[in-house]
Design a protein around this motif. Structure first.
Motif, PDB file in Angstrom:
ATOM      1  N   LEU A  25     -45.664 -68.373  95.264  1.00 30.05           N
ATOM      2  CA  LEU A  25     -46.431 -69.089  94.243  1.00 30.05           C
ATOM      3  C   LEU A  25     -46.711 -68.193  93.042  1.00 30.05           C
ATOM      4  N   HIS A  29     -45.424 -69.214  89.357  1.00 30.81           N
ATOM      5  CA  HIS A  29     -46.423 -69.564  88.355  1.00 30.81           C
ATOM      6  C   HIS A  29     -46.578 -68.514  87.263  1.00 30.81           C
ATOM      7  N   SER A  69     -45.646 -76.247  95.442  1.00 32.52           N
ATOM      8  CA  SER A  69     -47.051 -76.096  95.061  1.00 32.52           C
ATOM      9  C   SER A  69     -47.905 -77.188  95.685  1.00 32.52           C
ATOM     10  N   GLN A 115     -52.606 -70.259  90.737  1.00 29.47           N
ATOM     11  CA  GLN A 115     -52.027 -69.165  91.516  1.00 29.47           C
ATOM     12  C   GLN A 115     -53.092 -68.169  91.950  1.00 29.47           C
TER      13      GLN A 115
END
Length: 126
Positions: A25, A29, A69, A115
């Motif tokens: 992630l 991100h 996500s 994030q």
């Protein structure tokens, strides 16, 4: 004693899976945030072609990682980010530079906050 080792192996597996997902992630991100910040800067300077290309790239990367996500994050935040991408598109079409730049900057902050909530840190453990 056998149950202890099985439990320890399960906990280690969960820890490794958590660290891997947080890392993935973060990688996904961080790139999107950086691209959106560049798009906001370009729009603020009046470089629309570059801003369009950067925002489109960020949105494409967001859409590509959306399902990953969504498995981990709160959907309220994801819905807000999706709506801001749609709002940025309207500002892009009408060439409202200040609103477009502000929306890109807000998108960058929201994705960074998303994030941050999954990063391994002491304040996330409390």
């Amino acid at each position: 004693m056998k149950r202890f080792w099985i439990g320890l192996a399960l906990l280690a597996g969960i820890l490794i899976a958590g660290l891997w997902t947080a890392s993935r992630l973060g990688t996904l991100h961080t790139g999107i945030c950086r691209t959106l910040e560049q798009a906001a800067s370009a729009a603020g300077d009046g470089r629309w072609e570059q801003a369009d290309a950067l925002a489109a790239q960020a949105q494409s990367r967001w859409q590509a990682g959306w399902h990953f996500s969504a498995t981990l994050a709160d959907h309220t935040a994801l819905d807000e980010i999706d709506s801001l991408f749609a709002q940025a598109e309207v500002y892009r079409q009408s060439r409202c530079a200040a609103d477009y730049a502000a929306t890109c900057a807000r998108l960058s902050r929201l994705i960074d906050a998303l994030q941050e909530g999954h990063r391994l840190s002491w304040w996330n453990l409390l």
